[in-house]
Scaffold this active site. Structure first.
Site, PDB file in Angstrom:
ATOM      1  N   HIS A 288       0.838  -5.817   8.469  1.00 44.86           N
ATOM      2  CA  HIS A 288       1.056  -6.363   7.129  1.00 44.86           C
ATOM      3  C   HIS A 288      -0.260  -6.548   6.387  1.00 44.86           C
ATOM      4  CE1 HIS A 288       2.628  -8.752   3.856  1.00 44.86           C
ATOM      5  NE2 HIS A 288       1.878  -9.789   4.192  1.00 44.86           N
ATOM      6  N   SER A 289      -0.277  -6.151   5.104  1.00 46.87           N
ATOM      7  CA  SER A 289      -1.402  -6.441   4.209  1.00 46.87           C
ATOM      8  C   SER A 289      -2.737  -5.958   4.793  1.00 46.87           C
ATOM      9  CB  SER A 289      -1.426  -7.940   3.901  1.00 46.87           C
ATOM     10  OG  SER A 289      -2.300  -8.239   2.850  1.00 46.87           O
ATOM     11  N   TYR A 290      -3.664  -6.890   5.065  1.00 49.31           N
ATOM     12  CA  TYR A 290      -4.974  -6.500   5.602  1.00 49.31           C
ATOM     13  C   TYR A 290      -4.849  -5.911   7.004  1.00 49.31           C
ATOM     14  CZ  TYR A 290     -10.072  -6.624   5.874  1.00 49.31           C
ATOM     15  OH  TYR A 290     -11.400  -6.263   5.958  1.00 49.31           O
ATOM     16  N   GLY A 292      -2.953  -3.575   7.754  1.00 54.12           N
ATOM     17  CA  GLY A 292      -2.912  -2.134   7.552  1.00 54.12           C
ATOM     18  C   GLY A 292      -4.303  -1.544   7.467  1.00 54.12           C
TER      19      GLY A 292
END
Length: 415
Positions: A288-290, A292
């Site tokens: 998720h988010s960072y 990735g």
């Protein structure tokens, strides 16, 4: 109340400005400028704010999670209230952060008791006196011969087992934690590893010696300069503290955790010491988010290994950028066939979303709220993994790769 504070302080400032004169004019002018530069709503309220003494557990906070996993007041049944004390934003924020730390410990307990996971200390060869972190793993994480699921949350205050602290406090445990992913994965025969990429350092309080300013290179004798600085500092402090006396927060320094001092470094370390050593023929990621961005960095540093072991990657509103991270052509081609990014969008769930980046398919998570993208795409992610796993194993190698790409291409077209 706030208006009276402001008028009183400005009146005092005006009186002092009018009385300036004599030898100390310059000193007072400097102090008054300093005072004026610091006046704002938060500063004014610091003078009267209560001490930063907060409960150490949910019971003392008078909150508990109900049968739906919602945080509720044990007496009123109301959701959490941020503005517990009106006009004391800093105090309310500190209270919220204190509750957040308790939530983190509560989630750790759920990982251990409800998900039967265990801690693995990092670094694996840590000495007794060095800073340490940890991850969570299921009993079969390294021994499961078929499937392994790796979960990576985003940046910020969240820790292992969480997607978003805000969701845990204001919504429920299902949407804000990784627990539904873990339980579903275990039911479907996966081993599971939960990363802890934001646990990068420990904080220790600075000693008095550490907080003292270092002497400059002046030709003035050190002893004389120290007496002079101390006298000037005391004058400014005394003058300023007539009008405000905020709580002093302790000064701390950060001591990094060896080989885990950043989310990217943590991901590579866990890959080298755990994930790459697992028996699973098919490894899956949800990032998720960072998280990735950390996965893409892992690919850049361990490209051959990742390609040989990872079957599919589900990103949720990932903030990675293959151009800025300088991912090579071979990585981009692999991502196009093995990754899908569920992004925040007003479109219905799984609707294709156009992108300018040449990396992976993007589809709608069915929500415009960034922190909800993992939960909203929950069922779609596991279907995506099931399709990839079946395609990966429907034919014997070496034709497996071709089959997987074809199957994923069909899947992407359907989405």
């Amino acid at each position: 109340m706030l208006g009276n504070h402001l008028h009183s302080i400005l009146f005092i400032v005006w009186i002092n400005m009018a009385q300036l004169g004599g030898k100390e004019e310059q000193e007072k002018t400097t102090a008054l400028k300093d005072l004026l530069s610091r006046i704002d709503l938060d500063e004014l309220m610091k003078k009267d704010e209560p001490p930063f003494n907060f409960p150490n557990n949910l019971e003392e906070f008078e909150y508990a999670f109900n049968e739906k996993g919602q945080l509720r007041h044990i007496k009123t049944g109301d959701p959490f209230v941020f503005n517990y004390r009106e006009d004391l934003h800093r105090w309310n924020q500190k209270r919220y952060e204190a509750l957040g730390e308790i939530i983190t410990k509560h989630v750790y307990e759920l990982l251990e008791k409800e998900c039967n996971m265990k801690k693995e200390i990092l670094p694996v060869d840590a000495t007794d006196d060095e800073p340490k972190s940890f991850i969570y793993v299921t009993e079969d994480a390294l021994s499961n011969p078929d499937k392994l699921l790796v979960l990576i949350h985003g940046s910020g205050v969240v820790r292992a087992g969480q997607w978003a602290r805000r969701l845990i406090i204001n919504e429920d445990l299902d949407s804000g934690t990784q627990i539904p992913f873990i339980k579903r994965a275990v039911e479907e025969g996966y081993g599971v590893i939960v990363l802890n990429p934001n646990e990068n350092y420990i904080e220790v309080e600075k000693t008095k010696k550490q907080t003292e300013p270092s002497p400059d290179s002046s030709d003035e004798p050190a002893e004389k300069r120290e007496r002079k600085d101390e006298k000037e500092t005391k004058k400014r402090r005394d003058f300023y503290e007539k009008y405000r006396n905020p709580q002093q927060e302790r000064e701390t320094e950060q001591i990094p955790i060896r080989e885990n001092s950043s989310p990217e470094e943590h991901a590579v370390y866990v890959w080298d010491n755990f994930i790459s050593k697992s028996s699973a023929k098919n490894i899956f990621f949800v990032a998720h988010s960072y998280g990735g961005l950390s996965f893409v960095e892992l690919m850049i540093q361990r490209e051959a290994e990742v390609k040989s072991k990872v079957c599919a990657v589900a990103l949720t509103d990932s903030v990675h950028n293959v151009w800025h991270q300088e991912a090579g052509k071979s990585i981009l081609e692999w991502m196009q066939e093995h990754c899908c990014n569920w992004v925040s969008s007003a479109e219905p769930l799984d609707t294709a979303v156009e992108t300018m980046l040449p990396d992976c398919t993007r589809v709608s998570a069915g929500t415009e709220r960034h922190e909800l993208t993992s939960w909203k795409s929950f069922h779609s992610i596991f279907k995506y993994f099931t399709d990839a796993f079946e395609a990966q194993n429907c034919e014997a190698k070496p034709t497996t790769t071709v089959t997987t790409r074809s199957a994923n291409r069909i899947k992407h077209e359907e989405l």
